[in-house]
Design a protein around this motif. Structure first.
Motif, mmCIF file in Angstrom:
data_model
loop_
_atom_site.group_PDB
_atom_site.id
_atom_site.type_symbol
_atom_site.label_atom_id
_atom_site.label_comp_id
_atom_site.label_asym_id
_atom_site.label_seq_id
_atom_site.Cartn_x
_atom_site.Cartn_y
_atom_site.Cartn_z
ATOM 1 N N PRO A 196 0.409 2.774 -1.398
ATOM 2 C CA PRO A 196 -0.880 2.745 -2.098
ATOM 3 C C PRO A 196 -0.687 2.716 -3.607
ATOM 4 C CG PRO A 196 -0.867 4.421 -0.385
ATOM 5 C CD PRO A 196 0.547 3.942 -0.519
ATOM 6 N N LEU A 198 -3.977 1.559 -5.693
ATOM 7 C CA LEU A 198 -5.384 1.879 -5.988
ATOM 8 C C LEU A 198 -5.722 1.764 -7.461
ATOM 9 C CD1 LEU A 198 -5.698 5.047 -3.693
ATOM 10 C CD2 LEU A 198 -6.118 2.667 -3.092
ATOM 11 N N ARG A 343 -9.374 5.399 -0.342
ATOM 12 C CA ARG A 343 -8.287 4.609 0.239
ATOM 13 C C ARG A 343 -8.732 3.853 1.476
ATOM 14 N NH1 ARG A 343 -2.866 8.255 0.396
ATOM 15 N NH2 ARG A 343 -2.278 6.511 1.723
#
Length: 404
Positions: A196, A198, A343
Motif C-alpha cells: 500500500p 495511498l 484502503r
C-alpha cells in the motif's frame, strides 16, 4: 505511551552535556524542508547534523547547504552503523517508514517521522511496540499541531465561547501540476510492488486538514477522537490510482461530526480552513497561516508562535516529564484508523470531458475541476456529501464502519 518514559534518564543526561547527533533519511524532496529547519539549530550548536541519506545524489540547497563534516550515504543502514545518530528524521516514501523506523530504533535513536507515519493500524501497533521495546519516542510530522492559533481555538472552546459545538468542517483547495505525479514511482499510486502507498489528497498533501479537525475534536472530548463510521466520495481528473478531490464525513465515538472537503485541482486557491460551529457562534482557523477568527472578532488575526516539532522533540529528550511531545505516535492513531478504512474504498471516479480544463504545458500543466470549490464549500456549510447536494458528477459514497 510506554516509549515516552522508558530509559529516558540516560538520554537526558547526554542531551544536557552535548548536542544530540541528528541524521536525515530522505534528504531530497520534502527532506530539503527538514534540512532548512535543521540548519540554524546546527549552526547554533543545539544539535549536530552528522549524516544525510538519499538513494539519489543529495541536492544542493542554498538555504541549507551541507555543513562541513556531514557524511552522505545512499543506504540508511550503513549510515546508522557508521554515525550512530541519537535523533533520526525519516522523510522517505510512506510505505518505507516502518522498516526504516525499526532500523533506527534498533540503534537507539528517537524519531521525527513524516506523515503519514504508517499505512495501517497493524503497522501503527507494530511501531508502538517497537518504540516501547527500545525505550524511544516518535514525533510525527503534523507540524500544524504546534500552532499557537490552534491552541487559541481550543482555549476558546474550553471557555465556552462557541457554546455547544455542533460541527467541525474543513475546506482546502490546492493545485498540483502534472510534474507532481511524475516526481517518484509511488506518486499518485494506491500501491507499489504489492505494498500500500495511498498517495491521495486525504492521506498526503491535505492530511493536515484532517489532523487539525481531529485535534479540535480531541480538545472537545478530552480523549482520543476515535472514528466509528466514515462516508467518503473520491474523484480524480488524471490517470492516477488515488483521489485528487474528496469529501469525507466522519462520525466519532463522541463529539460532533467532522466533514473534510479537499481538492488538488482547484480553480481558486483556499489555503485550508477549519470551521468550528457552535450554538453561540463560529470560529475559522486557517491552519497553514495560523490565522484565526473567533466569535466577536471583527477581523481574522494571525497568531504567531508555532512551535517546531524538531525543537519540541529535542526539548522532550532533555526533559521527558516536563515537556510533552506535540505529535506523539499515539495521538495520530485516529488518523491512521481513517487511512486504514480508506484502503478498502473503491477506485476514485474519473472526471473528464467538459468538467476539466488545463492550463500550462508539460510538467507545469495544471488541471482544474470546474466549480469544485463551490461544491466543497456547500458540502462544508451543510455537512453534506456531494451526492446529497445533487451535484451532477457525484457518485454514491463509500461507507465503512470502524471497529475497535
Amino acid at each position: 505511551m510506554p516509549g515516552d518514559v522508558v530509559g529516558r534518564s540516560a538520554v537526558s543526561g547526554l542531551a544536557s552535556a552535548t548536542p544530540p547527533r541528528v541524521a536525515v533519511i530522505g534528504a531530497n524532496g520534502h527532506g530539503r524542508w527538514h534540512r532548512r529547519v535543521l540548519a540554524p539549530l546546527h549552526a547554533s550548536g543545539r544539535l549536530r547534523l552528522v549524516a544525510l541519506v538519499d538513494v539519489r545524489p543529495v541536492e544542493d540547497d542554498p538555504v541549507a547547504p551541507v555543513p562541513p563534516g556531514v557524511e552522505v550515504f545512499t543506504d540508511h543502514r550503513a549510515m546508522l552503523a557508521a554515525t550512530r545518530p541519537e535523533v533520526v528524521v525519516i522523510c522517505t516514501p510512506p510505505h518505507t517508514h516502518l522498516a526504516i523506523a525499526r532500523d533506527a530504533l534498533a540503534t537507539g535513536a528517537d524519531l521525527l517521522l513524516e506523515k503519514p507515519p504508517v499505512l495501517s493500524l497493524a503497522e501503527h501497533e507494530e511501531l508502538t511496540w517497537a518504540l516501547a521495546a527500545a525505550g524511544r519516542v516518535a514525533q510525527v510530522g503534523f507540524q500544524a499541531l504546534g500552532s499557537a492559533a490552534l491552541t487559541a481555538l481550543t482555549d476558546a472552546l474550553a471557555a465556552g465561547r462557541l457554546g455547544t459545538v455542533t460541527g467541525i468542517r474543513t475546506v482546502a483547495a490546492w493545485q498540483r501540476p502534472d510534474a507532481y505525479y511524475a516526481r517518484s514511482p509511488w506518486a499518485g499510486r494506491r500501491s507499489l510492488d504489492g505494498r500500500p502507498v495511498l498517495d491521495g489528497a486525504l492521506v498526503n498533501p491535505l492530511a493536515h486538514a484532517v489532523m487539525q479537525c481531529l485535534a479540535v475534536a480531541e480538545a472537545l472530548g478530552g480523549a482520543t477522537p476515535w472514528p466509528v463510521t466514515i462516508e467518503v466520495e473520491r474523484y480524480r481528473v488524471r490517470p492516477i490510482e488515488v483521489e485528487d478531490t474528496a469529501v469525507l464525513r466522519i462520525l466519532l465515538r463522541a463529539g460532533p461530526p467532522v466533514l473534510v472537503a479537499v481538492t488538488l485541482v482547484a480553480e481558486e486557491f483556499v489555503a485550508g480552513e477549519v470551521v468550528v460551529t457552535g450554538t453561540a457562534g463560529q470560529a475559522v482557523l486557517e491552519y497553514p497561516t495560523d490565522r484565526l477568527r473567533l466569535p466577536g472578532d471583527v477581523v481574522t488575526r494571525r497568531i504567531p508562535g508555532r512551535q517546531g516539532l524538531l525543537e519540541n522533540l529535542l526539548a522532550h529528550r532533555a526533559d521527558p516529564s516536563g515537556v510533552p511531545l506535540i505529535a506523539p505516535l499515539a495521538r495520530t492513531a485516529p488518523f491512521t484508523a481513517l487511512l486504514d478504512a480508506l484502503r478498502a474504498a473503491p477506485e476514485p471516479r474519473l472526471l473528464d470531458g467538459d468538467l476539466v480544463t488545463a492550463v500550462g504545458e508539460g510538467g507545469e500543466r495544471v488541471r482544474h475541476l470546474r466549480g469544485v470549490v463551490d461544491v466543497l464549500r456547500r458540502a462544508a456549510e451543510r455537512g453534506a456529501l456531494p451526492n446529497e447536494l445533487a451535484v451532477p458528477w457525484a457518485v454514491a459514497a463509500y461507507r465503512a464502519d470502524l471497529a475497535r
